[in-house]
Design a protein around this motif. Structure first.
Motif, PDB file in Angstrom:
ATOM      1  N   ALA A   1       0.858  -1.187   0.000  1.00 35.49           N
ATOM      2  CA  ALA A   1       0.000   0.000   0.000  1.00 35.49           C
ATOM      3  C   ALA A   1       0.895   1.239   0.000  1.00 35.49           C
ATOM      4  O   ALA A   1       2.083   1.159   0.307  1.00 35.49           O
ATOM      5  N   ASP A   2       0.322   2.398  -0.336  1.00 38.78           N
ATOM      6  CA  ASP A   2       1.072   3.652  -0.295  1.00 38.78           C
ATOM      7  C   ASP A   2       1.589   3.903   1.116  1.00 38.78           C
ATOM      8  O   ASP A   2       0.953   3.524   2.100  1.00 38.78           O
TER       9      ASP A   2
ATOM     10  N   GLY B   1       7.125   9.685  -0.830  1.00 35.59           N
ATOM     11  CA  GLY B   1       6.136   9.463  -1.880  1.00 35.59           C
ATOM     12  C   GLY B   1       6.108   8.035  -2.388  1.00 35.59           C
ATOM     13  O   GLY B   1       5.751   7.791  -3.541  1.00 35.59           O
ATOM     14  N   ALA B   2       6.485   7.086  -1.543  1.00 39.48           N
ATOM     15  CA  ALA B   2       6.518   5.680  -1.954  1.00 39.48           C
ATOM     16  C   ALA B   2       5.102   5.144  -2.127  1.00 39.48           C
ATOM     17  O   ALA B   2       4.268   5.258  -1.235  1.00 39.48           O
ATOM     18  N   LEU B   3       4.840   4.564  -3.292  1.00 36.54           N
ATOM     19  CA  LEU B   3       3.511   4.072  -3.632  1.00 36.54           C
ATOM     20  C   LEU B   3       3.451   2.553  -3.580  1.00 36.54           C
ATOM     21  O   LEU B   3       4.486   1.873  -3.626  1.00 36.54           O
ATOM     22  N   ALA B   4       2.245   2.026  -3.527  1.00 34.49           N
ATOM     23  CA  ALA B   4       2.033   0.578  -3.531  1.00 34.49           C
ATOM     24  C   ALA B   4       2.747  -0.031  -4.735  1.00 34.49           C
ATOM     25  O   ALA B   4       2.707   0.523  -5.839  1.00 34.49           O
ATOM     26  N   GLY B   5       3.422  -1.152  -4.507  1.00 38.55           N
ATOM     27  CA  GLY B   5       4.136  -1.832  -5.564  1.00 38.55           C
ATOM     28  C   GLY B   5       5.581  -1.391  -5.725  1.00 38.55           C
ATOM     29  O   GLY B   5       6.354  -2.022  -6.442  1.00 38.55           O
ATOM     30  N   SER B   6       5.960  -0.300  -5.052  1.00 43.04           N
ATOM     31  CA  SER B   6       7.342   0.161  -5.150  1.00 43.04           C
ATOM     32  C   SER B   6       8.203  -0.526  -4.084  1.00 43.04           C
ATOM     33  O   SER B   6       7.693  -1.072  -3.117  1.00 43.04           O
ATOM     34  N   THR B   7       9.511  -0.501  -4.293  1.00 41.70           N
ATOM     35  CA  THR B   7      10.437  -1.144  -3.373  1.00 41.70           C
ATOM     36  C   THR B   7      11.144  -0.103  -2.522  1.00 41.70           C
ATOM     37  O   THR B   7      11.723   0.849  -3.050  1.00 41.70           O
ATOM     38  N   VAL B   8      11.087  -0.300  -1.217  1.00 42.21           N
ATOM     39  CA  VAL B   8      11.749   0.568  -0.241  1.00 42.21           C
ATOM     40  C   VAL B   8      12.828  -0.272   0.435  1.00 42.21           C
ATOM     41  O   VAL B   8      12.592  -1.421   0.789  1.00 42.21           O
ATOM     42  N   THR B   9      14.004   0.301   0.618  1.00 44.65           N
ATOM     43  CA  THR B   9      15.101  -0.410   1.275  1.00 44.65           C
ATOM     44  C   THR B   9      15.270   0.123   2.695  1.00 44.65           C
ATOM     45  O   THR B   9      15.343   1.330   2.907  1.00 44.65           O
ATOM     46  N   VAL B  10      15.326  -0.800   3.648  1.00 44.39           N
ATOM     47  CA  VAL B  10      15.578  -0.473   5.053  1.00 44.39           C
ATOM     48  C   VAL B  10      17.031  -0.819   5.329  1.00 44.39           C
ATOM     49  O   VAL B  10      17.471  -1.937   5.063  1.00 44.39           O
TER      50      VAL B  10
ATOM     51  N   ALA C   1       5.958  -4.277   5.046  1.00 45.48           N
ATOM     52  CA  ALA C   1       5.381  -5.391   4.277  1.00 45.48           C
ATOM     53  C   ALA C   1       3.914  -5.633   4.589  1.00 45.48           C
ATOM     54  O   ALA C   1       3.202  -6.229   3.784  1.00 45.48           O
ATOM     55  N   THR C   2       3.447  -5.162   5.738  1.00 42.37           N
ATOM     56  CA  THR C   2       2.063  -5.389   6.130  1.00 42.37           C
ATOM     57  C   THR C   2       1.238  -4.107   6.160  1.00 42.37           C
ATOM     58  O   THR C   2       0.132  -4.086   6.669  1.00 42.37           O
ATOM     59  N   ALA C   3       1.807  -3.026   5.603  1.00 43.88           N
ATOM     60  CA  ALA C   3       1.096  -1.737   5.578  1.00 43.88           C
ATOM     61  C   ALA C   3      -0.217  -1.842   4.829  1.00 43.88           C
ATOM     62  O   ALA C   3      -0.323  -2.549   3.832  1.00 43.88           O
ATOM     63  N   GLU C   4      -1.214  -1.151   5.344  1.00 44.49           N
ATOM     64  CA  GLU C   4      -2.531  -1.135   4.684  1.00 44.49           C
ATOM     65  C   GLU C   4      -2.914   0.270   4.312  1.00 44.49           C
ATOM     66  O   GLU C   4      -2.589   1.211   4.932  1.00 44.49           O
TER      67      GLU C   4
END
Length: 95
Positions: free
Chosen positions: A22-23, A64-73, A92-95
């Motif tokens: 999710a966004d 501005g990270a949107l659903a389907g995008s990859t974020v690195t921690v 990973a579990t964001a709604e």
């Protein structure tokens, strides 16, 4: 007498990439900020060439990270592995 720092020898860097379901809006950003504040390691989130400190809700949302995008921690420090695991799970579990 000189002493060596145990934290220097036990510090580590860990990283995980997470595809957002999710966004990245206010609710998950708040959860991430609260979780990140509980770790002593230096933690960063990267997305689209930008890096932010996840302890700030506004900086997280500004990615501005949107659903389907990859974020690195990414985390460095004595509890880096736990920090990365916790934040990656929230992302990973964001709604």
């Amino acid at each position: 007498m000189s002493s060596s720092s145990d934290s220097a020898t036990t510090a580590a860097a860990h990283e995980a990439a997470v595809v957002l379901p999710a966004d990245l809006h206010a609710r998950p950003a708040g959860r991430i900020a609260r979780a990140a504040a509980g770790f002593t390691s230096t933690v960063r989130l990267r997305y689209a060439g930008r890096t932010v400190d996840p302890r700030g809700v506004l900086s997280l949302m500004s990615l501005g990270a949107l659903a389907g995008s990859t974020v690195t921690v990414h985390a460095e420090g004595t509890d880096a592995e736990a920090a990365v695991a916790a934040l990656a799970d929230i992302l990973a579990t964001a709604e």
